[in-house]
Design a protein around this motif. Structure first.
Motif, PDB file in Angstrom:
ATOM      1  N   GLN A  39       0.831  -1.198   0.000  1.00 24.27           N
ATOM      2  CA  GLN A  39       0.000   0.000   0.000  1.00 24.27           C
ATOM      3  C   GLN A  39       0.866   1.249   0.000  1.00 24.27           C
ATOM      4  OE1 GLN A  39      -2.264  -0.358   3.564  1.00 24.27           O
ATOM      5  NE2 GLN A  39      -3.608  -1.931   2.749  1.00 24.27           N
ATOM      6  N   GLU A  40       0.505   2.205  -0.828  1.00 25.46           N
ATOM      7  CA  GLU A  40       1.217   3.482  -0.884  1.00 25.46           C
ATOM      8  C   GLU A  40       0.199   4.614  -0.906  1.00 25.46           C
ATOM      9  OE1 GLU A  40       4.362   3.484  -0.488  1.00 25.46           O
ATOM     10  OE2 GLU A  40       4.964   1.493  -1.121  1.00 25.46           O
ATOM     11  N   ARG A  41       0.548   5.742  -0.268  1.00 23.20           N
ATOM     12  CA  ARG A  41      -0.322   6.926  -0.235  1.00 23.20           C
ATOM     13  C   ARG A  41       0.513   8.184  -0.406  1.00 23.20           C
ATOM     14  NH1 ARG A  41      -4.844   6.175   4.433  1.00 23.20           N
ATOM     15  NH2 ARG A  41      -5.473   4.108   3.805  1.00 23.20           N
ATOM     16  N   ILE A  42      -0.063   9.139  -1.136  1.00 23.96           N
ATOM     17  CA  ILE A  42       0.570  10.450  -1.315  1.00 23.96           C
ATOM     18  C   ILE A  42      -0.476  11.521  -1.048  1.00 23.96           C
ATOM     19  CG2 ILE A  42       1.473  12.073  -3.035  1.00 23.96           C
ATOM     20  CD1 ILE A  42       2.790   9.738  -4.434  1.00 23.96           C
ATOM     21  N   THR A  43      -0.083  12.570  -0.326  1.00 21.82           N
ATOM     22  CA  THR A  43      -0.870  13.787  -0.198  1.00 21.82           C
ATOM     23  C   THR A  43       0.076  14.934  -0.522  1.00 21.82           C
ATOM     24  OG1 THR A  43      -2.294  12.840   1.504  1.00 21.82           O
ATOM     25  CG2 THR A  43      -2.232  15.242   1.339  1.00 21.82           C
ATOM     26  N   TYR A  44      -0.316  15.772  -1.477  1.00 23.76           N
ATOM     27  CA  TYR A  44       0.570  16.831  -1.967  1.00 23.76           C
ATOM     28  C   TYR A  44      -0.247  18.090  -2.212  1.00 23.76           C
ATOM     29  CZ  TYR A  44       3.744  19.327  -5.107  1.00 23.76           C
ATOM     30  OH  TYR A  44       4.541  20.269  -5.686  1.00 23.76           O
ATOM     31  N   LEU A  45       0.218  19.213  -1.717  1.00 23.96           N
ATOM     32  CA  LEU A  45      -0.443  20.496  -1.967  1.00 23.96           C
ATOM     33  C   LEU A  45       0.049  21.005  -3.316  1.00 23.96           C
ATOM     34  CD1 LEU A  45      -2.313  22.737  -1.113  1.00 23.96           C
ATOM     35  CD2 LEU A  45      -0.421  23.768   0.157  1.00 23.96           C
ATOM     36  N   GLY A  46      -0.769  20.819  -4.343  1.00 25.71           N
ATOM     37  CA  GLY A  46      -0.361  21.142  -5.705  1.00 25.71           C
ATOM     38  C   GLY A  46      -0.721  22.552  -6.131  1.00 25.71           C
ATOM     39  N   THR A  47      -0.082  22.977  -7.195  1.00 21.74           N
ATOM     40  CA  THR A  47      -0.381  24.236  -7.854  1.00 21.74           C
ATOM     41  C   THR A  47      -0.859  23.903  -9.268  1.00 21.74           C
ATOM     42  OG1 THR A  47       1.901  24.427  -8.598  1.00 21.74           O
ATOM     43  CG2 THR A  47       1.346  25.500  -6.519  1.00 21.74           C
ATOM     44  N   ALA A  48      -1.263  24.899 -10.017  1.00 13.59           N
ATOM     45  CA  ALA A  48      -1.728  24.665 -11.384  1.00 13.59           C
ATOM     46  C   ALA A  48      -0.625  24.004 -12.195  1.00 13.59           C
ATOM     47  CB  ALA A  48      -2.141  25.980 -12.034  1.00 13.59           C
ATOM     48  N   GLY A  49      -1.007  23.082 -13.059  1.00 14.31           N
ATOM     49  CA  GLY A  49      -0.022  22.415 -13.899  1.00 14.31           C
ATOM     50  C   GLY A  49      -0.507  21.047 -14.326  1.00 14.31           C
ATOM     51  N   PHE A  50       0.372  20.320 -14.978  1.00 17.98           N
ATOM     52  CA  PHE A  50       0.080  18.975 -15.453  1.00 17.98           C
ATOM     53  C   PHE A  50       0.777  17.973 -14.543  1.00 17.98           C
ATOM     54  CE2 PHE A  50      -0.231  21.665 -19.199  1.00 17.98           C
ATOM     55  CZ  PHE A  50      -1.482  21.305 -19.679  1.00 17.98           C
ATOM     56  N   TYR A  51       0.031  16.965 -14.080  1.00 23.27           N
ATOM     57  CA  TYR A  51       0.544  15.954 -13.160  1.00 23.27           C
ATOM     58  C   TYR A  51       0.287  14.562 -13.722  1.00 23.27           C
ATOM     59  CZ  TYR A  51       0.830  19.652  -9.665  1.00 23.27           C
ATOM     60  OH  TYR A  51       1.146  20.805  -8.996  1.00 23.27           O
ATOM     61  N   THR A  52       1.126  13.624 -13.301  1.00 22.11           N
ATOM     62  CA  THR A  52       0.924  12.222 -13.649  1.00 22.11           C
ATOM     63  C   THR A  52       1.365  11.363 -12.471  1.00 22.11           C
ATOM     64  OG1 THR A  52       1.300  10.526 -15.337  1.00 22.11           O
ATOM     65  CG2 THR A  52       3.195  11.859 -14.714  1.00 22.11           C
ATOM     66  N   LEU A  53       0.809  10.163 -12.383  1.00 28.06           N
ATOM     67  CA  LEU A  53       1.234   9.191 -11.377  1.00 28.06           C
ATOM     68  C   LEU A  53       2.051   8.111 -12.065  1.00 28.06           C
ATOM     69  CD1 LEU A  53      -2.046   8.720  -9.336  1.00 28.06           C
ATOM     70  CD2 LEU A  53       0.070   9.778  -8.529  1.00 28.06           C
ATOM     71  N   ARG A  54       3.136   7.703 -11.443  1.00 30.54           N
ATOM     72  CA  ARG A  54       3.974   6.616 -11.944  1.00 30.54           C
ATOM     73  C   ARG A  54       4.042   5.536 -10.866  1.00 30.54           C
ATOM     74  NH1 ARG A  54       4.390   7.588 -17.256  1.00 30.54           N
ATOM     75  NH2 ARG A  54       5.344   9.584 -17.669  1.00 30.54           N
ATOM     76  N   VAL A  55       3.924   4.298 -11.293  1.00 35.29           N
ATOM     77  CA  VAL A  55       4.018   3.155 -10.392  1.00 35.29           C
ATOM     78  C   VAL A  55       5.197   2.307 -10.832  1.00 35.29           C
ATOM     79  CG1 VAL A  55       2.882   1.057  -9.575  1.00 35.29           C
ATOM     80  CG2 VAL A  55       1.536   3.134  -9.987  1.00 35.29           C
ATOM     81  N   TYR A  56       6.057   1.968  -9.881  1.00 33.41           N
ATOM     82  CA  TYR A  56       7.168   1.057 -10.133  1.00 33.41           C
ATOM     83  C   TYR A  56       6.983  -0.141  -9.217  1.00 33.41           C
ATOM     84  CZ  TYR A  56       9.364   4.951 -12.527  1.00 33.41           C
ATOM     85  OH  TYR A  56       9.614   5.982 -13.383  1.00 33.41           O
ATOM     86  N   ALA A  57       6.956  -1.337  -9.774  1.00 32.75           N
ATOM     87  CA  ALA A  57       6.806  -2.556  -8.992  1.00 32.75           C
ATOM     88  C   ALA A  57       8.162  -3.253  -8.905  1.00 32.75           C
ATOM     89  CB  ALA A  57       5.773  -3.473  -9.626  1.00 32.75           C
ATOM     90  N   TYR A  58       8.620  -3.492  -7.684  1.00 31.44           N
ATOM     91  CA  TYR A  58       9.940  -4.077  -7.480  1.00 31.44           C
ATOM     92  C   TYR A  58       9.896  -5.569  -7.198  1.00 31.44           C
ATOM     93  CZ  TYR A  58      11.618   0.646  -7.469  1.00 31.44           C
ATOM     94  OH  TYR A  58      11.912   1.916  -7.844  1.00 31.44           O
TER      95      TYR A  58
END
Length: 71
Positions: A39-58
């Motif tokens: 399980q992974e979680r992210i909370t980020y205070l973002g500004t205007a722009g383009f975002y993407t999520l990347r997943v790496y499985a080890y």
């Protein structure tokens, strides 16, 4: 506003989750979650722009469920 992302892998997996923002020339990591659990979680205070999520499985295999929210 806050960008929130969650990733749930199957038992025995070790994924990492990265939130990236477009800098104009490349995708740059702005937040990450790299625990040794499925399980992974992210909370980020973002500004205007383009975002993407990347997943790496080890390790492990199976399926992943991911969710993201932004107000």
């Amino acid at each position: 506003g806050y960008i929130r992302a969650w990733l749930q892998g199957t038992a025995g997996t070790d994924p990492d989750l990265y939130l990236q923002r477009w800098s104009g020339t490349a995708w740059v990591n702005v937040a990450s979650s790299t625990s040794l659990s499925p399980q992974e979680r992210i909370t980020y205070l973002g500004t205007a722009g383009f975002y993407t999520l990347r997943v790496y499985a080890y390790s492990g295999g199976g399926t992943y469920d991911a969710w993201a929210t932004h107000p």
